[in-house]
Design an enzyme around this catalytic site. Structure first.
Site, mmCIF file in Angstrom:
data_model
loop_
_atom_site.group_PDB
_atom_site.id
_atom_site.type_symbol
_atom_site.label_atom_id
_atom_site.label_comp_id
_atom_site.label_asym_id
_atom_site.label_seq_id
_atom_site.Cartn_x
_atom_site.Cartn_y
_atom_site.Cartn_z
ATOM 1 N N ALA A 160 0.858 -1.190 0.000
ATOM 2 C CA ALA A 160 0.000 0.000 0.000
ATOM 3 C C ALA A 160 0.891 1.236 0.000
ATOM 4 C CB ALA A 160 -0.883 -0.022 1.239
ATOM 5 N N GLY A 210 0.672 -5.038 1.102
ATOM 6 C CA GLY A 210 -0.454 -5.123 0.167
ATOM 7 C C GLY A 210 -0.060 -5.773 -1.144
ATOM 8 N N GLU A 229 -0.373 -9.327 -0.503
ATOM 9 C CA GLU A 229 -1.808 -9.628 -0.325
ATOM 10 C C GLU A 229 -2.519 -9.685 -1.683
ATOM 11 O OE1 GLU A 229 -2.072 -6.467 2.833
ATOM 12 O OE2 GLU A 229 -3.314 -8.003 3.767
ATOM 13 N N GLU A 256 3.765 -5.175 7.490
ATOM 14 C CA GLU A 256 2.874 -4.160 8.049
ATOM 15 C C GLU A 256 3.120 -3.909 9.536
ATOM 16 O OE1 GLU A 256 1.993 -6.482 5.889
ATOM 17 O OE2 GLU A 256 0.413 -5.784 4.539
HETATM 18 C C1 LIG Z 1 -8.014 1.135 6.156
HETATM 19 C C2 LIG Z 1 -6.991 0.975 5.087
HETATM 20 C C3 LIG Z 1 -6.769 -0.473 4.786
HETATM 21 C C4 LIG Z 1 -5.495 -0.592 4.065
HETATM 22 C C5 LIG Z 1 -5.015 -1.996 4.123
HETATM 23 C C6 LIG Z 1 -3.578 -1.917 4.059
HETATM 24 C C7 LIG Z 1 -2.913 -3.267 4.074
HETATM 25 C C8 LIG Z 1 -1.568 -3.106 3.487
HETATM 26 C C9 LIG Z 1 -0.663 -2.339 4.070
HETATM 27 C C10 LIG Z 1 0.657 -2.148 3.443
HETATM 28 O O1 LIG Z 1 0.954 -2.650 2.378
HETATM 29 S S1 LIG Z 1 1.705 -1.144 4.265
HETATM 30 C C11 LIG Z 1 3.161 -1.161 3.247
HETATM 31 C C12 LIG Z 1 3.887 -2.442 3.359
HETATM 32 N N1 LIG Z 1 5.097 -2.384 2.597
HETATM 33 C C13 LIG Z 1 6.275 -2.110 3.121
HETATM 34 O O2 LIG Z 1 6.414 -1.944 4.310
HETATM 35 C C14 LIG Z 1 7.438 -2.026 2.183
HETATM 36 C C15 LIG Z 1 8.137 -0.724 2.359
HETATM 37 N N2 LIG Z 1 9.201 -0.568 1.395
HETATM 38 C C16 LIG Z 1 10.366 -1.224 1.492
HETATM 39 O O3 LIG Z 1 10.598 -2.060 2.319
HETATM 40 C C17 LIG Z 1 11.419 -0.852 0.485
HETATM 41 O O4 LIG Z 1 11.125 0.423 0.029
HETATM 42 C C18 LIG Z 1 11.535 -1.816 -0.703
HETATM 43 C C19 LIG Z 1 10.197 -2.022 -1.386
HETATM 44 C C20 LIG Z 1 12.100 -3.160 -0.234
HETATM 45 C C21 LIG Z 1 12.534 -1.185 -1.723
HETATM 46 O O5 LIG Z 1 13.739 -0.893 -1.046
HETATM 47 P P1 LIG Z 1 14.826 0.072 -1.728
HETATM 48 O O6 LIG Z 1 15.987 0.094 -0.792
HETATM 49 O O7 LIG Z 1 15.046 -0.328 -3.107
HETATM 50 O O8 LIG Z 1 14.157 1.505 -1.800
HETATM 51 P P2 LIG Z 1 13.748 2.507 -0.630
HETATM 52 O O9 LIG Z 1 14.802 3.542 -0.518
HETATM 53 O O10 LIG Z 1 13.362 1.785 0.583
HETATM 54 O O11 LIG Z 1 12.426 3.149 -1.218
HETATM 55 C C22 LIG Z 1 12.477 3.945 -2.411
HETATM 56 C C23 LIG Z 1 11.437 5.027 -2.276
HETATM 57 O O12 LIG Z 1 10.162 4.433 -2.269
HETATM 58 C C24 LIG Z 1 9.419 4.831 -1.145
HETATM 59 N N3 LIG Z 1 8.553 3.725 -0.726
HETATM 60 C C25 LIG Z 1 8.905 2.459 -0.553
HETATM 61 N N4 LIG Z 1 7.851 1.711 -0.221
HETATM 62 C C26 LIG Z 1 6.793 2.535 -0.211
HETATM 63 C C27 LIG Z 1 5.418 2.343 0.070
HETATM 64 N N5 LIG Z 1 4.901 1.149 0.365
HETATM 65 N N6 LIG Z 1 4.624 3.429 0.010
HETATM 66 C C28 LIG Z 1 5.112 4.641 -0.318
HETATM 67 N N7 LIG Z 1 6.425 4.874 -0.589
HETATM 68 C C29 LIG Z 1 7.239 3.825 -0.526
HETATM 69 C C30 LIG Z 1 10.481 5.158 -0.109
HETATM 70 O O13 LIG Z 1 9.964 6.016 0.862
HETATM 71 C C31 LIG Z 1 11.559 5.778 -0.960
HETATM 72 O O14 LIG Z 1 11.186 7.105 -1.238
HETATM 73 P P3 LIG Z 1 11.862 8.322 -0.453
HETATM 74 O O15 LIG Z 1 11.359 8.225 0.964
HETATM 75 O O16 LIG Z 1 13.340 8.094 -0.528
HETATM 76 O O17 LIG Z 1 11.355 9.506 -1.148
#
Ligand SMILES: CCCCCCC/C=C/C(=O)SCCNC(=O)CCNC(=O)[C@H](O)C(C)(C)COP(=O)(O)OP(=O)(O)OC[C@H]1O[C@@H](n2cnc3c(N)ncnc32)[C@H](O)[C@@H]1OP(=O)(O)O
Length: 719
Positions: free
Chosen positions: A61, A100, A103, A123
């Site tokens: 997400a 997500g 999921e 999450e």
């Molecule tokens: C009532 C609402 C119901 C909603 C249901 C929700 C159920 C689901 C929830 C979720 O999915 S929560 C998100 C879960 N995902 C994560 O925790 C993954 C987070 N990301 C990472 O672990 C890493 O970014 C990566 C995917 C492994 C990639 O790593 P890498 O080292 O290649 O890059 P990064 O420097 O970490 O990230 C680059 C850039 O992207 C931004 N970013 C990464 N993931 C997300 C995300 N999920 N959403 C928004 N932005 C994301 C990260 O912040 C970086 O940007 P900057 O901060 O540098 O600008």
């Protein structure tokens, strides 16, 4: 944001497009809904493949949306529509399928992963649970114990482990989308009933109650007050005991509580703060995006005590060749044995070959002549370090970066002893250096942007949370620790016990209270520093020591314990007692309590009742107040830098976001009011005097933390 193509004549290929990680933003969700609908309504399409652009399936997400009003199609019905489709849908997983993203893949009927892919439901690390059906589908797919492990820890698994667990159906070393399309063609027309995970019951598990009780107990112990891991266990329990629809309802209820909690906000703040500190900037205007790091091939470490050994291991594990220098032969041999052991154990854990031949040992500093970077880790003595820096300047090839691992000395003073001060930076590691996540990269007024960029990049390669900070006494972390520890000593004088103070801090979420931590790191460390500062005085003839030194309140309690030879765990006695020297289990010590009683009597202090709230306010607000001084002095570029330092290096509970985030949550006006209150009671304690930045922020309406940067700039320009 989701592109649609017809491939191999009858496969609908949906590509998620939202760089950099194809997060499921409103536009992506809308794109998926539309393209799935298109594929299902096209009679030529026999099966569907979902993939992500640029080698990453989906990072989950869009976390940035969580702070705002969420619009666009919700995830749950979108995933249901995929699962209930009457044509097979195959997820082609490259890079990451997280949160997500996984999921979504679990809603598909089949999952094909590239061998280098990583999958997980992280999450919980963001204060949430997998609330797009993940907490209900994963246990049905892989069983309760494995699902509990993945969901409560948030750990990412490799494609190989995912295959073994049954999360994916096939792993490929080749083009994942091609493999998925081929697979989709092969399963077209097959019955989909058995592939709909939500329709499965959870695999049978004997002693379900006992299992959940045991896991809940473990999770409560390690959560240190975090609520998400507990909600995760409750959600999986619902999957194991309720029909799917009711389980989904329970998942929704639990998520509703977490979603708006302060803990989720704190953890999501930490996620972005850790990435923000990589975009470092210096007061000179030098920045991460305009400063090019130097390539590094060969490094050297001077001094192979505990710190030098850990640094050598960290460098070798990063792939660099390392010259490890220790002048005494016996120490060199001991260090070689210890470093080889650490490299072997680390390699075994990671399933790789140990990098033993990357380290060359030498007694001669001349051996470092051709390295690109040196990290000096000799004893904390300015004269010794100065000598080493002068030798290095004479020996090293031009342009070699000279880094010091000092935790307390003046980096600029050391730089001034070399002909090229622009090549000097501090790299302040934390023990054990190959394990601890934090690295403070300390720049002086003369450090070049390139030197800082190189040290920051090296830190990142070592997997550290690297934070660039200015040069001052204690840098950021230890400078803030000083008032925190002093307040804890004052509380003992006023009637508290180490047990009470530690309990309050540990209930707040610290891994260890201040006194247990002091016993672990050794009371003699602070004693040596206080001696160096001229603060340690012999007791008077009456045995009574003064409590005002250098014009401010001083507690000699730590010094008095050191005089008794109580250095903490290593001597078996400190603020607590231990079974034997080196033992780790702290037990309350009656000697210490009578010692405190005698000390108070000698100084005419009357013990009063001190509660947890006072412990927290005095220790934490004193620490936070120093953080505001640090921001005002320009030593840290922003509150995120301070918070990352505290969360990754000082045991600050992550679910409270770091000290500056915590101050923001409590309310700046409240922090100011409590500091003023305690300052009135203790006027001889300067660190309780509220910082002028805190006062100015409160006067300007207490802007939220993400606006402090602007406010600080504005407040400075008004001066
Ligand atoms: C009532 C609402 C119901 C909603 C249901 C929700 C159920 C689901 C929830 C979720 O999915 S929560 C998100 C879960 N995902 C994560 O925790 C993954 C987070 N990301 C990472 O672990 C890493 O970014 C990566 C995917 C492994 C990639 O790593 P890498 O080292 O290649 O890059 P990064 O420097 O970490 O990230 C680059 C850039 O992207 C931004 N970013 C990464 N993931 C997300 C995300 N999920 N959403 C928004 N932005 C994301 C990260 O912040 C970086 O940007 P900057 O901060 O540098 O600008």
């Amino acid at each position: 944001m989701a592109e649609y193509n017809l491939v191999s004549e009858c496969v609908g290929l949906i590509t998620l497009r939202n760089p950099p990680v194809n997060a499921l933003s409103a536009a992506v969700r809308q794109g998926i809904v539309d393209t799935v609908q298109r594929a299902l309504s096209d009679p030529n399409v026999k099966s569907v493949v979902i993939c992500g652009q640029n080698g990453i399936f989906c990072g989950g997400a869009d976390i940035k949306e969580f702070g705002s009003n969420m619009t666009g199609p919700p995830l749950i019905p979108m995933i249901h529509a995929i699962e209930s489709a009457n044509k097979p849908v195959v997820a082609a997983i490259e890079g990451s399928a997280l949160g997500g993203g996984l999921e979504l893949a679990l809603g598909c009927h089949y999952r094909i992963a590239h061998s280098k892919a990583r999958l997980g439901l992280p999450e919980v690390t963001l204060g949430l649970l997998p609330a797009a059906g993940g907490s209900q589908r994963l246990p049905r797919l892989i069983g309760v114990p494995a699902a509990l492990n993945l969901i409560t820890t948030g750990r990412h698994v490799t494609a190989a482990e995912a295959l073994q667990l049954g999360i994916v159906d096939q792993v490929t070393d080749h083009n994942t989308v091609d493999a998925a399309v081929k697979f989709a063609l092969s399963v077209a027309g097959r019955s989909l009933g058995p592939r709909r995970i939500s329709a499965h019951p959870c695999p049978q598990q004997p002693d379900l109650d006992a299992l959940f009780e045991e896991v809940m107990q473990k999770v409560r112990q390690s959560a240190r007050g975090a609520i998400a891991p507990i909600a995760c266990v409750q959600a999986v329990r619902a999957a194991a005991t309720l029909p799917y629809a009711q389980g989904m309802e329970r998942e929704r209820e639990l998520m509703a509580t977490l979603f708006t909690s302060g803990q989720a906000r704190a953890l999501q703040y930490c996620f972005f703060a850790e990435r923000a500190v990589g975009r470092w900037r210096m007061p000179s205007g030098a920045r991460w995006d305009t400063s090019k790091p130097r390539p590094l091939h060969k490094a050297a470490v001077i001094g192979l005590g505990i710190m030098g050994r850990g640094i050598t291991v960290a460098l070798a594990q990063t792939g660099l060749s390392v010259i490890a220098v220790e002048t005494q032969e016996k120490q060199l041999m001991e260090a070689k044995q210890a470093i080889s052991g650490m490299l072997e154990r680390g390699a075994k854990r990671r399933g790789v070959a140990p990098a033993l031949d990357r380290v060359i040992y030498s007694q001669n500093i001349q051996a470092v002549a051709d390295v690109d970077l040196v990290i000096e880790a000799v004893f904390e003595d300015i004269a010794l370090k100065t000598k080493v820096f002068q030798q290095l300047s004479a020996v090293c090839k031009p342009g070699t970066l000279l880094c010091t691992n000092t935790s307390a000395l003046d980096v600029d003073q050391l730089a001034s002893e070399t002909p090229n001060p622009e090549l000097v930076v501090g790299m302040h590691f934390f023990a054990p250096a190959h394990v601890m996540k934090l690295l403070e990269v300390v720049y002086g007024p003369r450090s070049s942007p390139q030197a800082v960029a190189t040290a920051m990049q090296l830190g990142k390669k070592m997997g550290k949370a690297s934070v660039a900070v200015g040069n001052c006494r204690g840098f950021v972390g230890n400078r803030m620790l000083k008032p925190y520890i002093e307040e804890a000593f004052f509380l003992l004088e006023e009637g508290a016990t180490p047990e009470l103070v530690d309990q309050a801090l540990e209930e707040f979420g610290f891994a260890m209270g201040v006194f247990r931590m002091s016993d672990l790191s050794g009371l003699d460390v602070g004693w040596r520093i206080r001696k160096g500062d001229g603060l340690v005085e012999p007791s008077t003839a009456s045995g009574r020591s003064t409590r005002i030194r250098q014009g401010r309140r001083y507690s000699p309690l730590g010094d008095l314990l050191c005089e008794e030879g109580r250095f903490g765990q290593k001597t078996g006695r400190g603020w607590y007692q231990y079974d034997k020297p080196g033992s780790r289990v702290a037990r309350s010590d009656p000697w210490l309590h009578s010692f405190l009683g005698a000390y108070r009597a000698q100084h005419g202090l009357v013990a009063r009742r001190i509660d947890h709230q006072e412990v927290l306010e005095r220790c934490l607000y004193a620490l936070i107040n120093e953080g505001f001084h640090i921001l005002d002095d320009g030593i840290a570029a922003g509150p995120e830098d301070i918070d990352v330092i505290y969360v990754s290096g000082y045991g600050w509970p992550r679910h409270r976001g770091g000290p500056m985030f915590y101050a923001n949550m409590v309310g700046l006006a409240k922090v100011l009011e409590r500091l003023e209150h305690y300052q009135q009671l203790h006027p001889e304690v300067p660190h309780l005097q509220p910082s002028s930045l805190l006062r100015r922020l409160v006067a300007s309406g207490s802007p939220p933390i993400h606006k402090w940067g602007e406010a600080i700039k504005k407040l400075h320009s008004q001066l």
